[in-house]
Design a protein around this motif. Structure first.
Motif, PDB file in Angstrom:
ATOM      1  N   THR A 233     -17.036  -1.949  13.765  1.00 17.99           N
ATOM      2  CA  THR A 233     -16.832  -0.896  12.774  1.00 17.99           C
ATOM      3  C   THR A 233     -15.581  -0.097  13.110  1.00 17.99           C
ATOM      4  N   ALA A 234     -15.004   0.494  12.078  1.00 15.24           N
ATOM      5  CA  ALA A 234     -13.850   1.382  12.239  1.00 15.24           C
ATOM      6  C   ALA A 234     -14.053   2.580  11.321  1.00 15.24           C
ATOM      7  N   SER A 235     -14.040   3.785  11.889  1.00 12.35           N
ATOM      8  CA  SER A 235     -14.265   5.000  11.103  1.00 12.35           C
ATOM      9  C   SER A 235     -12.968   5.483  10.463  1.00 12.35           C
ATOM     10  N   PHE A 236     -13.101   6.081   9.288  1.00 15.23           N
ATOM     11  CA  PHE A 236     -11.974   6.754   8.650  1.00 15.23           C
ATOM     12  C   PHE A 236     -12.511   7.996   7.954  1.00 15.23           C
ATOM     13  N   CYS A 237     -11.628   8.910   7.612  1.00 15.49           N
ATOM     14  CA  CYS A 237     -12.052  10.164   6.990  1.00 15.49           C
ATOM     15  C   CYS A 237     -11.307  10.391   5.677  1.00 15.49           C
ATOM     16  N   VAL A 238     -12.042  10.961   4.721  1.00 16.26           N
ATOM     17  CA  VAL A 238     -11.474  11.294   3.415  1.00 16.26           C
ATOM     18  C   VAL A 238     -11.647  12.793   3.199  1.00 16.26           C
ATOM     19  N   ASP A 239     -10.544  13.504   3.035  1.00 19.89           N
ATOM     20  CA  ASP A 239     -10.560  14.936   2.715  1.00 19.89           C
ATOM     21  C   ASP A 239     -10.243  15.100   1.241  1.00 19.89           C
ATOM     22  N   ILE A 240     -11.131  15.796   0.532  1.00 23.72           N
ATOM     23  CA  ILE A 240     -11.074  15.864  -0.925  1.00 23.72           C
ATOM     24  C   ILE A 240     -10.558  17.230  -1.375  1.00 23.72           C
ATOM     25  N   ASP A 241      -9.564  17.195  -2.247  1.00 21.44           N
ATOM     26  CA  ASP A 241      -9.012  18.410  -2.847  1.00 21.44           C
ATOM     27  C   ASP A 241      -9.300  18.333  -4.353  1.00 21.44           C
ATOM     28  N   GLU A 242     -10.409  18.950  -4.765  1.00 19.78           N
ATOM     29  CA  GLU A 242     -10.810  18.868  -6.163  1.00 19.78           C
ATOM     30  C   GLU A 242      -9.837  19.606  -7.070  1.00 19.78           C
ATOM     31  N   ASP A 243      -9.264  20.721  -6.592  1.00 22.89           N
ATOM     32  CA  ASP A 243      -8.356  21.510  -7.423  1.00 22.89           C
ATOM     33  C   ASP A 243      -7.127  20.699  -7.832  1.00 22.89           C
ATOM     34  N   HIS A 244      -6.638  19.892  -6.897  1.00 22.86           N
ATOM     35  CA  HIS A 244      -5.432  19.102  -7.171  1.00 22.86           C
ATOM     36  C   HIS A 244      -5.758  17.637  -7.452  1.00 22.86           C
ATOM     37  N   GLN A 245      -7.056  17.340  -7.575  1.00 19.57           N
ATOM     38  CA  GLN A 245      -7.494  15.967  -7.871  1.00 19.57           C
ATOM     39  C   GLN A 245      -6.801  14.973  -6.937  1.00 19.57           C
ATOM     40  N   ALA A 246      -7.087  15.143  -5.659  1.00 19.34           N
ATOM     41  CA  ALA A 246      -6.432  14.300  -4.663  1.00 19.34           C
ATOM     42  C   ALA A 246      -7.377  14.053  -3.504  1.00 19.34           C
ATOM     43  N   ALA A 247      -7.086  13.014  -2.751  1.00 14.68           N
ATOM     44  CA  ALA A 247      -7.837  12.696  -1.542  1.00 14.68           C
ATOM     45  C   ALA A 247      -6.856  12.245  -0.470  1.00 14.68           C
ATOM     46  N   ARG A 248      -7.027  12.802   0.711  1.00 14.71           N
ATOM     47  CA  ARG A 248      -6.219  12.384   1.866  1.00 14.71           C
ATOM     48  C   ARG A 248      -7.087  11.489   2.738  1.00 14.71           C
ATOM     49  N   ILE A 249      -6.588  10.290   3.006  1.00 16.08           N
ATOM     50  CA  ILE A 249      -7.351   9.291   3.760  1.00 16.08           C
ATOM     51  C   ILE A 249      -6.668   9.068   5.101  1.00 16.08           C
ATOM     52  N   ALA A 255      -2.122   7.826   7.547  1.00 15.65           N
ATOM     53  CA  ALA A 255      -2.714   8.714   6.550  1.00 15.65           C
ATOM     54  C   ALA A 255      -2.012   8.477   5.221  1.00 15.65           C
ATOM     55  N   CYS A 256      -2.772   8.617   4.136  1.00 12.24           N
ATOM     56  CA  CYS A 256      -2.164   8.478   2.822  1.00 12.24           C
ATOM     57  C   CYS A 256      -2.815   9.484   1.873  1.00 12.24           C
ATOM     58  N   LEU A 257      -2.061   9.945   0.903  1.00  8.08           N
ATOM     59  CA  LEU A 257      -2.539  10.892  -0.097  1.00  8.08           C
ATOM     60  C   LEU A 257      -2.567  10.179  -1.444  1.00  8.08           C
ATOM     61  N   LEU A 258      -3.746  10.155  -2.069  1.00  3.55           N
ATOM     62  CA  LEU A 258      -3.902   9.456  -3.341  1.00  3.55           C
ATOM     63  C   LEU A 258      -4.449  10.392  -4.410  1.00  3.55           C
ATOM     64  N   HIS A 259      -4.011  10.145  -5.643  1.00  6.34           N
ATOM     65  CA  HIS A 259      -4.593  10.752  -6.822  1.00  6.34           C
ATOM     66  C   HIS A 259      -5.346   9.655  -7.580  1.00  6.34           C
ATOM     67  N   PRO A 260      -6.291  10.025  -8.447  1.00  2.00           N
ATOM     68  CA  PRO A 260      -7.021   9.000  -9.188  1.00  2.00           C
ATOM     69  C   PRO A 260      -6.084   8.040  -9.909  1.00  2.00           C
ATOM     70  N   GLY A 261      -6.393   6.738  -9.773  1.00  4.88           N
ATOM     71  CA  GLY A 261      -5.561   5.704 -10.376  1.00  4.88           C
ATOM     72  C   GLY A 261      -4.442   5.212  -9.494  1.00  4.88           C
ATOM     73  N   GLU A 262      -4.366   5.711  -8.248  1.00  4.60           N
ATOM     74  CA  GLU A 262      -3.287   5.306  -7.346  1.00  4.60           C
ATOM     75  C   GLU A 262      -3.808   4.399  -6.229  1.00  4.60           C
ATOM     76  N   TRP A 263      -2.903   3.508  -5.795  1.00  2.00           N
ATOM     77  CA  TRP A 263      -3.166   2.597  -4.685  1.00  2.00           C
ATOM     78  C   TRP A 263      -2.382   3.045  -3.459  1.00  2.00           C
ATOM     79  N   SER A 264      -2.967   2.851  -2.304  1.00  2.00           N
ATOM     80  CA  SER A 264      -2.212   3.040  -1.062  1.00  2.00           C
ATOM     81  C   SER A 264      -1.401   1.779  -0.782  1.00  2.00           C
ATOM     82  N   SER A 265      -0.450   1.890   0.102  1.00  4.86           N
ATOM     83  CA  SER A 265       0.188   0.698   0.651  1.00  4.86           C
ATOM     84  C   SER A 265      -0.790   0.070   1.653  1.00  4.86           C
ATOM     85  N   TRP A 266      -0.391  -1.026   2.280  1.00  3.61           N
ATOM     86  CA  TRP A 266      -1.248  -1.643   3.290  1.00  3.61           C
ATOM     87  C   TRP A 266      -1.397  -0.714   4.491  1.00  3.61           C
ATOM     88  N   VAL A 267      -2.630  -0.548   4.940  1.00  5.54           N
ATOM     89  CA  VAL A 267      -2.926   0.315   6.088  1.00  5.54           C
ATOM     90  C   VAL A 267      -3.434  -0.562   7.231  1.00  5.54           C
TER      91      VAL A 267
END
Length: 651
Positions: A233-249, A255-267
């Motif tokens: 297993t490998a743990s990761f964390c998602v921090d959610i910013d509802e006001d800005h409709q974003a998630a930091r992974i 680390a990557c910052l995504l908005h709904p409908g967005e893809w990250s690059s390869w991690v």
């Protein structure tokens, strides 16, 4: 002085190699999985494919005979080896263990280490182990490479692990993800509608968000160094910013910052196998579907990282890494288009199209890189997106399909878009390799609608060839869990294969070789061809092939006894392919997988477009390796039974 001298020697050596390669014939093969001759001619006639149109007029265009059965791993194995399945041993996506009757993957398997050193719960491998290629026979690029012809083979299917060669090769269809599957996605969500849900080809993981944060785990393969084999297993964390409709992974050091409908690059990340001494590298991409009202975060199947491959996926072993350093990390999974996420409802059609567009962009960069390296010899490049998109999106283009009512007709033009993309690829190849090169474009098969599912094992049960232990539990037992083998004479495995329960071959065989076997085959052929759809009276099965008559070579003894060729619009159900006997014989196909080709091979030919006129009217896949060898003045070995389609040009 020494460094300067070494540099001069390297430059001189490169110049000599390049000059030598420039004197070798130039043959470039573009393999487009699933390109259909009718669709190709339609789009050419509309003026949408000028590069194909030009080559078809100046050279040749023909329908290309496919394999029996017309399945990609079978067809591309025919192309690679110049043999039919009796020679190379790939009969279907799925084979079976004759002793246990259990379905198994056809192209590769895993060999456990021969010796281990055990210390407590730790198990240290001392010898052997790894993946094993199950296709047999020498490929045409192995033959060419031995004759000194430079070869590059990018993603040809059914070549995992890649066969030993000094050619530059990258494995394609058949290459697993890190779990050893053909692709297992994960959806992390707190949406109650997904709680307890199951998805074929994926995992649905319910999460609880605490103070705008959730820290789930990615599940990897079993830890082969522990006797108890716990999953890595490998743990990761998602921090959610509802006001800005974003998630930091945050995963590992990335680390990557995504908005709904967005893809990250390869991690890239690592599983701790034996901290701190041994780690297992992997990589994934994230897609953020939504933040509110619920979190829905998709993670691709965990791919082998080409920068640090955990398993060999190329020859030489560092070739995958060298490509990645030039074009960026790329999907290494053999079938990368995530049709399973689409079928499960995790992807919409639009999200599936976006994912396949990203994949095509990777392929474009890779094609550009290999053309930069190409100075002569044989180059093969494979593209899968037409095949997988026709499987998944046919319902959008076909008003007659049972699933068309639920289709997204905004993608009714998707096939035309993809064919035009292939035309641009061909234009790029022609511009880069020059007019003196021989160019071949081929597909392994065409396409047809998949309107109805045929439950072949149910037909065998209804007609007295297969018996059940508990008939009242019909449909409840996959993997032949309810079959009474001592009263079963025939059973179906895979998408086209039918086996006789033969004495001395199957674990609980009851049919004797000789007259009894011959009579059963003949009876099955006649009755299968007489099978009619009770709803419309159409012939369900239009071809039944006895493999002992159609196949040639030592692997024929392991083949299904019959290959069942379905009529256009019909195909084996997945239930039947994996050994479930259902109460229905034929059911409408209301899923997302709505186009197919695992039918009568005569109904789904591929395409052949070349820069030269061809001298036969009925070319087949098995002719291609013989033709390619002849272009380099190399005689085909006896096991290759095809024909050279034209004389080698003078260079």
């Amino acid at each position: 002085m020494r460094k300067t001298l070494a540099l001069l020697v390297a430059v001189l050596l490169f110049s000599v190699i390049t000059a030598a390669a420039d004197n070798v014939p130039r043959v470039v093969v573009l393999g487009i999985d699933g390109m259909d001759p009718d669709l190709l001619q339609k789009f050419v006639a509309e003026g949408r494919m000028p590069n194909f149109e030009r080559m078809m007029k100046e050279g040749a265009f023909s329908r290309l005979g496919t394999s029996i059965p017309p399945q990609s791993p079978v067809a591309w194995s025919n192309f690679s080896t110049g043999m039919d399945p009796g020679g190379h041993g790939i009969f279907d996506f799925i084979h079976r263990d004759p002793e246990t009757y259990e379905p198994v993957f056809s192209a590769a398997d895993v060999i456990e280490p021969g010796r281990t050193l055990d210390i407590g719960d730790w198990e240290f491998p001392l010898s052997g182990g790894g993946a094993r290629q199950l296709r047999t026979g020498e490929t045409f690029w192995q033959i060419l490479q031995k004759r000194g012809v430079p070869c590059t083979v990018i993603r040809v299917p059914a070549n995992y692990p890649p066969v030993p060669t000094h050619a530059h090769t990258l494995a394609g269809m058949g290459t697993p993800d890190m779990l050893g599957s053909y692709g297992t996605f994960t959806l992390f969500t707190n949406d109650e509608k997904w709680r307890g849900a199951r998805a074929g080809g994926g995992h649905i993981v319910s999460v609880q968000i605490d103070n705008h944060r959730v820290c789930p785990t990615l599940t990897g393969p079993p830890n082969s160094m522990r006797k108890s084999r716990p999953d890595l297993t490998a743990s990761f964390c998602v921090d959610i910013d509802e006001d800005h409709q974003a998630a930091r992974i945050q995963l590992g050091k990335r680390a990557c910052l995504l908005h709904p409908g967005e893809w990250s690059s390869w991690v890239p990340f690592e599983f701790d196998v034996m901290p701190p001494f041994k780690k297992l590298p992997a990589m994934c991409r994230f897609y953020l579907h939504s933040v509110t009202p619920t979190l829905q975060l998709y993670v691709t199947p965990l791919n082998i990282d080409p920068e640090r491959p955990a398993m060999q996926i190329s020859t030489p072993a560092n070739y995958a890494r060298d490509l990645a350093r030039r074009v960026g990390r790329y999907y290494t999974l053999g079938i990368a288009e995530d049709t399973k996420a689409l079928e499960a409802g995790v992807f919409s059609d639009r999200e599936f199209v976006t994912q396949t567009d990203t994949l095509l962009a990777e392929r474009d960069r890779m094609l550009d890189a290999v053309l930069d390296d190409y100075h002569g010899g044989m180059l093969f490049f494979y593209v899968s997106t037409i095949d997988q998109s026709c499987h998944a999106l046919w319902r959008n283009t076909d008003p007659a399909h049972p699933a068309h009512a639920q289709a997204d007709t905004s993608f009714a033009d998707r096939f035309r878009v993809l064919y035009q993309h292939m035309d641009r690829m061909l234009g790029q190849v022609r511009e880069r390799v020059g007019d003196d090169a021989t160019i071949i474009v081929l597909s392994d098969h065409g396409f047809a609608p998949y309107y109805k599912k045929v439950h072949l094992n149910s037909w065998l049960y209804r007609n007295g060839y297969l018996a059940l232990i508990r008939p009242d539990e019909i449909g409840q037992h996959p993997l032949f869990g309810n079959v009474f083998w001592r009263r079963t004479r025939a059973y179906a495995v895979g998408l086209n294969g039918l086996y006789v329960n033969l004495v001395g071959r199957e674990g609980k065989g009851i049919v004797s070789r000789g007259a009894e076997y011959d009579a059963l085959l003949e009876e099955l052929c006649q009755k299968l061809l007489a099978f009619r759809d009770p709803e419309n009276g159409k012939q369900v099965i239009t071809e039944v092939v006895k493999t002992r008559d159609a196949y040639h070579g030592p692997q024929t003894e392991h083949a299904p006894d019959l290959i069942v060729g379905y009529n256009r619009g019909y195909r084996s159900s997945d239930d039947s392919a994996l050994g479930t006997v259902t109460s229905d014989l034929i059911t409408p196909n209301l899923g997302k997988w709505t186009g197919d080709h695992c039918m009568d091979h005569r109904l789904v030919p591929g395409i052949l477009v070349t820069t030269h006129a061809i001298n036969v009217t009925d070319p087949t896949l098995i002719d291609l390796p013989v033709t390619i060898l002849s272009l380099f003045g190399v005689a085909a070995p006896p096991q290759m039974t095809g024909r050279a389609l034209w004389a080698a040009p003078t260079h």
